[in-house]
Design a protein around this motif. Structure first.
Motif, PDB file in Angstrom:
ATOM      1  N   LEU A 207       0.857  -1.174   0.000  1.00 36.87           N
ATOM      2  CA  LEU A 207       0.000   0.000   0.000  1.00 36.87           C
ATOM      3  C   LEU A 207       0.900   1.232   0.000  1.00 36.87           C
TER       4      LEU A 207
ATOM      5  N   VAL B  27      -3.514   4.229  -2.627  1.00 35.40           N
ATOM      6  CA  VAL B  27      -4.575   4.269  -1.630  1.00 35.40           C
ATOM      7  C   VAL B  27      -5.141   5.678  -1.579  1.00 35.40           C
TER       8      VAL B  27
ATOM      9  N   LEU C  31      -9.065   2.301  -0.213  1.00 34.58           N
ATOM     10  CA  LEU C  31      -8.408   2.182  -1.506  1.00 34.58           C
ATOM     11  C   LEU C  31      -9.439   1.904  -2.587  1.00 34.58           C
TER      12      LEU C  31
ATOM     13  N   TYR D 145      -5.463  -0.033  -7.045  1.00 33.64           N
ATOM     14  CA  TYR D 145      -4.575  -0.952  -6.319  1.00 33.64           C
ATOM     15  C   TYR D 145      -4.163  -2.135  -7.198  1.00 33.64           C
TER      16      TYR D 145
END
Length: 375
Positions: A215, A225, A313, A318
């Protein structure tokens, strides 16, 4: 749905089948909460007087609570992810005077809700260790595609029938919770890897060594994120001092400090947070040596993790679906909070043109133990 992302919905009694296209098209939003001992879901559909939901499925009882099984699968980049396999526990209908604005809401929990339906007055398990009792309990639900993954306790006492017979009162789920508390274990149900199959895990809170993609926060174009924040709780950790009776006379109390670091769950941070509380559990004096050791290990597993993180997110940004009960790396949050974390809970929020996840992370200690966080 979004480009490259597809939702598949299965509905039915014991063996659900793909939902009709009209039902899938009527899906307005889906909310799935994973993490912890039980997962839950909520599906919202729009309907009118001519829709199949209104005219056929509801009158026929096809969406009745405790009868309808729901499986929701998200396919992202060609990889299917079973988000939930559960039972509808409640449905709500909200009629509207505006055409197509009537709503049907299905609320439910994962298949562990079936383990909490029957309250047994008394079940006896003579000469059976905990591992045998658990396998016997979970085997009753194999018809729903539940496969057990049960890790034997390090110290498990096999009671003699002349001394004690293990007895279960209440539901299967309540008894599983009691055994998990006795050994410091956790349990949860993971849907998948294919629709209609779930894995019931009972064992130590072991962190899977292969982390999910990192992340990234505060990294300009590499940020994946929408938000991520951390907190350090100074009261989260404690020192547990157990009191057991000496094995010879059984009358002299012996205080034993229990380490607040679990051997099966090493800390993910380099600088550990000092414990601020001291606890004296009252339930160690009436146990034998094997039971006392198991209880001590349970207390080490119950020590809190002082560092927590919360964030949001976008799944397409992602690049995959973030899963609970696994590790994930964090980058860009400063040297104090970068590193590996345990994904404790994940909440999926799916709407037309949008798929977001809210998540919570946790670990013990500050500063990363790894020089490079895997991407």
């Amino acid at each position: 749905m979004l480009k490259g992302l597809y939702l598949s919905l299965f509905l039915g009694p014991m063996v659900p089948v793909p939902a009709p296209k009209s039902v899938v098209d009527a899906l307005v939003s889906a909310q799935v909460n994973t993490g912890g001992e039980r997962s839950g879901f909520q599906l919202v559909f729009s309907m009118n007087k001519k829709s199949d939901l209104y005219r056929k499925l509801l009158p026929a009882g096809a969406l009745d609570p405790m009868v309808t099984r729901v499986i929701l699968v998200c396919t992202l980049g060609g990889t299917p992810n079973v988000l939930i396999d559960g039972i509808v526990t409640r449905h709500e209908v909200a009629p509207s005077n505006q055409a197509g604005q009537s709503l049907l809401t299905l609320t439910g929990e994962d298949l562990t809700v079936l383990m909490d339906v029957v309250q047994f007055p008394m079940l006896r398990y003579p000469c059976m260790p905990a591992i045998a009792r658990l396998n016997l309990i979970v085997a009753k639900y194999a018809i729903f595609g539940i496969a057990p993954l049960i890790i034997p306790p390090l110290f498990d006492d096999v009671p003699l029938p002349t001394d004690k017979i293990p007895t279960q009162t209440g539901s299967d789920l309540a008894y599983i919770k009691k055994l998990a508390s006795d050994f410091g274990y956790i349990f949860y149900l993971v849907p998948g890897p294919v629709p209609g199959v779930s894995v019931f895990y009972f064992g130590p809170d072991v962190r899977v060594p292969v982390p999910q993609p990192a992340l990234n926060v505060n990294m300009d174009a590499n940020t994946n994120v929408e938000s991520l924040s951390f907190s350090l709780d100074g009261l989260a950790k404690k020192v547990v001092i157990m009191t057991i009776m000496d094995p010879i006379t059984g009358k002299i109390p012996i205080p034993i400090p229990v380490p607040n670091i679990s051997l099966l769950r090493p800390p993910l941070g380099a600088r550990l947070t000092a414990p601020a509380k001291v606890e004296f559990p009252p339930d160690g004096g009436n146990k034998n040596s094997i039971e006392a050791i198991a209880l001590a290990l349970a207390k080490t597993g119950a020590t809190g993790e002082a560092v927590t993180g919360t964030g949001t997110l976008n799944v397409l940004r992602y690049g995959r679906v973030l899963n609970a009960f696994q590790l994930v790396g964090v980058r860009g949050a400063s040297s104090t909070y970068d590193g590996l974390y345990y994904v404790r809970t994940v909440s999926h929020s799916i709407k037309h043109g949008e798929y977001k996840q809210n998540f919570t992370l946790s670990r013990d200690g500050l500063i990363s133990q790894t020089p490079v966080v895997p991407s």
